[in-house]
Scaffold this motif. Structure first.
Motif, PDB file in Angstrom:
ATOM      1  N   CYS A   1       7.729  21.486 -23.370  1.00 46.79           N
ATOM      2  CA  CYS A   1       6.453  22.053 -22.926  1.00 46.79           C
ATOM      3  C   CYS A   1       6.613  22.813 -21.610  1.00 46.79           C
ATOM      4  O   CYS A   1       6.674  22.216 -20.538  1.00 46.79           O
ATOM      5  CB  CYS A   1       5.420  20.944 -22.775  1.00 46.79           C
ATOM      6  SG  CYS A   1       3.789  21.547 -22.321  1.00 46.79           S
ATOM      7  N   GLU A   2       6.652  24.142 -21.714  1.00 41.19           N
ATOM      8  CA  GLU A   2       6.834  24.997 -20.527  1.00 41.19           C
ATOM      9  C   GLU A   2       5.678  24.896 -19.539  1.00 41.19           C
ATOM     10  O   GLU A   2       5.903  24.782 -18.336  1.00 41.19           O
ATOM     11  CB  GLU A   2       7.047  26.446 -20.964  1.00 41.19           C
ATOM     12  CG  GLU A   2       7.369  27.386 -19.827  1.00 41.19           C
ATOM     13  CD  GLU A   2       8.718  27.106 -19.189  1.00 41.19           C
ATOM     14  OE1 GLU A   2       8.847  27.357 -17.975  1.00 41.19           O
ATOM     15  OE2 GLU A   2       9.638  26.658 -19.877  1.00 41.19           O
TER      16      GLU A   2
ATOM     17  N   CYS B   1      -2.592  24.947 -21.863  1.00 32.41           N
ATOM     18  CA  CYS B   1      -1.761  25.067 -23.066  1.00 32.41           C
ATOM     19  C   CYS B   1      -1.774  26.507 -23.572  1.00 32.41           C
ATOM     20  O   CYS B   1      -2.825  27.136 -23.656  1.00 32.41           O
ATOM     21  CB  CYS B   1      -2.281  24.123 -24.150  1.00 32.41           C
ATOM     22  SG  CYS B   1      -1.312  24.162 -25.674  1.00 32.41           S
ATOM     23  N   THR B   2      -0.595  27.005 -23.933  1.00 31.21           N
ATOM     24  CA  THR B   2      -0.491  28.371 -24.453  1.00 31.21           C
ATOM     25  C   THR B   2      -0.573  28.406 -25.976  1.00 31.21           C
ATOM     26  O   THR B   2      -0.658  29.477 -26.558  1.00 31.21           O
ATOM     27  CB  THR B   2       0.836  29.011 -24.020  1.00 31.21           C
ATOM     28  OG1 THR B   2       1.909  28.258 -24.589  1.00 31.21           O
ATOM     29  CG2 THR B   2       0.968  29.064 -22.507  1.00 31.21           C
ATOM     30  N   GLY B   3      -0.500  27.242 -26.619  1.00 32.91           N
ATOM     31  CA  GLY B   3      -0.540  27.190 -28.075  1.00 32.91           C
ATOM     32  C   GLY B   3       0.765  27.604 -28.721  1.00 32.91           C
ATOM     33  O   GLY B   3       0.796  27.955 -29.900  1.00 32.91           O
ATOM     34  N   CYS B   4       1.863  27.531 -27.998  1.00 36.91           N
ATOM     35  CA  CYS B   4       3.159  28.014 -28.492  1.00 36.91           C
ATOM     36  C   CYS B   4       3.735  27.170 -29.628  1.00 36.91           C
ATOM     37  O   CYS B   4       4.607  27.625 -30.357  1.00 36.91           O
ATOM     38  CB  CYS B   4       4.161  28.109 -27.352  1.00 36.91           C
ATOM     39  SG  CYS B   4       4.730  26.506 -26.730  1.00 36.91           S
ATOM     40  N   SER B   5       3.315  25.923 -29.763  1.00 42.72           N
ATOM     41  CA  SER B   5       3.755  25.003 -30.821  1.00 42.72           C
ATOM     42  C   SER B   5       5.168  24.451 -30.626  1.00 42.72           C
ATOM     43  O   SER B   5       5.679  23.773 -31.512  1.00 42.72           O
ATOM     44  CB  SER B   5       3.671  25.633 -32.210  1.00 42.72           C
ATOM     45  OG  SER B   5       2.372  26.046 -32.487  1.00 42.72           O
ATOM     46  N   LEU B   6       5.820  24.725 -29.497  1.00 44.44           N
ATOM     47  CA  LEU B   6       7.173  24.201 -29.292  1.00 44.44           C
ATOM     48  C   LEU B   6       7.191  22.685 -29.308  1.00 44.44           C
ATOM     49  O   LEU B   6       8.134  22.077 -29.810  1.00 44.44           O
ATOM     50  CB  LEU B   6       7.769  24.710 -27.978  1.00 44.44           C
ATOM     51  CG  LEU B   6       8.291  26.125 -28.008  1.00 44.44           C
ATOM     52  CD1 LEU B   6       8.813  26.536 -26.628  1.00 44.44           C
ATOM     53  CD2 LEU B   6       9.395  26.275 -29.035  1.00 44.44           C
ATOM     54  N   CYS B   7       6.147  22.057 -28.784  1.00 44.25           N
ATOM     55  CA  CYS B   7       6.099  20.595 -28.794  1.00 44.25           C
ATOM     56  C   CYS B   7       6.136  20.064 -30.221  1.00 44.25           C
ATOM     57  O   CYS B   7       6.882  19.134 -30.534  1.00 44.25           O
ATOM     58  CB  CYS B   7       4.864  20.085 -28.054  1.00 44.25           C
ATOM     59  SG  CYS B   7       3.288  20.719 -28.674  1.00 44.25           S
TER      60      CYS B   7
ATOM     61  N   ALA C   1      -6.048  28.792 -25.618  1.00 43.64           N
ATOM     62  CA  ALA C   1      -5.087  28.755 -26.723  1.00 43.64           C
ATOM     63  C   ALA C   1      -5.827  28.623 -28.048  1.00 43.64           C
ATOM     64  O   ALA C   1      -6.804  27.895 -28.143  1.00 43.64           O
ATOM     65  CB  ALA C   1      -4.134  27.577 -26.537  1.00 43.64           C
TER      66      ALA C   1
END
Length: 76
Positions: free
Chosen positions: A28-29, A53-59, A7
């Motif tokens: 966090c998926e 971690c995908t780095g999606c930033s949803l958290c 990520a």
């Protein structure tokens, strides 16, 4: 099988701002966040972030206390 790229940004949790509400964990998926519980407090913690971690930033987006900042991983 192709290896997944790391990520570009990983969650960095400020323990002074985290209240342990769990909203980041629920968002966090890949399930790299968890709640760490000690005698009289709960705080969010990152588990295996570099690998999963995908780095999606949803958290960070779901945290109402602005306790999570997405940061570039340290150079190895």
């Amino acid at each position: 099988m192709t290896a997944r790229r790391p990520a570009p940004r990983l969650p960095d949790i400020d323990p002074d701002r985290c209240t342990g509400c769990g909203r980041c964990v629920a968002a966090c998926e890949p399930r790299v966040l968890s709640l760490e519980t000690r005698a009289d407090w709960r705080k969010a913690a990152v588990l295996h972030a570099g690998a999963d971690c995908t780095g999606c930033s949803l958290c960070a987006l779901r945290c109402p206390f602005q306790a999570i900042t997405m940061r570039r991983p340290a150079a190895a």
